[in-house]
Scaffold this active site. Structure first.
Site, mmCIF file in Angstrom:
data_model
loop_
_atom_site.group_PDB
_atom_site.id
_atom_site.type_symbol
_atom_site.label_atom_id
_atom_site.label_comp_id
_atom_site.label_asym_id
_atom_site.label_seq_id
_atom_site.Cartn_x
_atom_site.Cartn_y
_atom_site.Cartn_z
ATOM 1 N N CYS A 1 -2.285 6.741 -5.922
ATOM 2 C CA CYS A 1 -0.832 6.671 -5.761
ATOM 3 C C CYS A 1 -0.283 5.495 -6.560
ATOM 4 C CB CYS A 1 -0.490 6.514 -4.284
ATOM 5 S SG CYS A 1 1.262 6.300 -3.946
ATOM 6 N N TYR B 1 0.852 -1.199 0.000
ATOM 7 C CA TYR B 1 0.000 0.000 0.000
ATOM 8 C C TYR B 1 0.880 1.239 0.000
ATOM 9 C CZ TYR B 1 0.833 1.045 4.981
ATOM 10 O OH TYR B 1 1.416 1.380 6.187
ATOM 11 N N CYS B 2 0.269 2.367 -0.405
ATOM 12 C CA CYS B 2 1.006 3.632 -0.400
ATOM 13 C C CYS B 2 0.099 4.760 0.084
ATOM 14 C CB CYS B 2 1.647 3.906 -1.756
ATOM 15 S SG CYS B 2 0.535 3.830 -3.184
ATOM 16 N N ARG B 3 0.105 5.905 -0.590
ATOM 17 C CA ARG B 3 -0.576 7.085 -0.053
ATOM 18 C C ARG B 3 -2.094 7.045 -0.166
ATOM 19 N NH1 ARG B 3 3.931 10.382 -3.083
ATOM 20 N NH2 ARG B 3 5.451 10.583 -1.392
#
Length: 271
Positions: free
Chosen positions: A198, A192-194
């Site tokens: 993203c 996962y990221c922002r």
């Protein structure tokens, strides 16, 4: 009260002045670069220098954009020596930013095609037909509680330090290829990221799959996780006061971190 004595209500000049104040927020958000700065600040506090570098802006330009956001009440600051640290003025600003994105995608036809191109989606991903590409936050919570997945945060380290999903490992995308040996091979990795727009988690999943690992991604990111009031952990910095986050009883995820403000590391322009 007699009609001739009744106080006049709804003065046009005052109404116009009120709506001009509302418009200050809209005007402040009326720039793609300022929205990008809000997106970065939704991950945590950052200095002007860090924001400028991450957004691909010159220091003078970044400062001017940040001042516009500050004058509209959308960000606040604190000083530490000669450095100015910026943060969102409140969770309501993050919600507003999230809503702006949703409204744009719903009502502007161009947004979807640009999103697909930016994220590098194939036809099945763009149509939402490939359920092996992503999981929901509910699925992540259930599988993390059962211990069947490894949750991987691929954002820059300072964003992980500010707040992350409890129990998540931190390997920034730019380091992932060189640190694959740190990941267990007997469980699927969920990156996962922002947030949902993203690209980092998409690229991380490609790196993981090329290495022969089972991998998928969270269909949202830290912004949506925070706005859903789900548990978060943070890393403490040396010399800073910190408090323990409570364990998440509802999900079974460990706290795995502490809350505190730390010094920020440098960062390269983000994608």
């Amino acid at each position: 009260m007699k009609g001739t004595e009744r106080k006049k209500m709804g003065d046009r000049e005052k109404k116009s002045a009120l709506f001009e104040q509302f418009a200050r927020v809209g005007k402040a958000l009326g720039s793609g670069k300022r929205l990008e700065l809000v997106d970065l600040l939704a991950q945590g506090e950052r200095t002007v220098e860090s924001l400028a570098n991450a957004a691909g802006l010159g220091l003078t330009s970044a400062s001017a954009h940040l001042q516009t956001l500050k004058h509209a009440g959308l960000v606040s600051t604190r000083r530490e020596g000669t450095r100015i640290h910026y943060r969102l003025a409140g969770d309501d600003v993050a919600r507003l930013y999230s809503l702006v994105r949703s409204v744009a995608q719903t009502h502007l036809a161009d947004v979807e095609s640009i999103r697909i191109a930016y994220l590098g989606l194939d036809d099945s991903e763009a149509a939402g037909d490939d359920t092996h590409e992503e999981i929901t936050r509910e699925e992540l919570l259930a599988r993390a509680t059962a211990g069947t997945i490894t949750v991987l945060d691929v954002r820059p380290r300072q964003e992980y330090n500010a707040a992350h999903i409890p129990g998540a490992l931190s390997i920034p995308l730019e380091e992932l290829s060189d640190r694959l040996s740190e990941l267990p091979t007997d469980r699927e990795v969920v990156a996962y990221c922002r947030g949902k727009y993203c690209v980092l988690a998409y690229e991380a999943m490609a790196v993981l799959r090329r290495s022969g690992r089972r991998a998928t991604r969270l269909n949202e990111g830290m912004l949506e996780w925070r706005l859903a009031n789900l548990p978060m952990s943070a890393e403490a910095a040396a010399g800073r006061t910190s408090v323990e986050l409570p364990a998440c009883r509802t999900t079974g995820l460990p706290a795995g971190g502490r809350v505190g403000f730390g010094t920020e590391s440098g960062s390269r322009p983000d994608r």
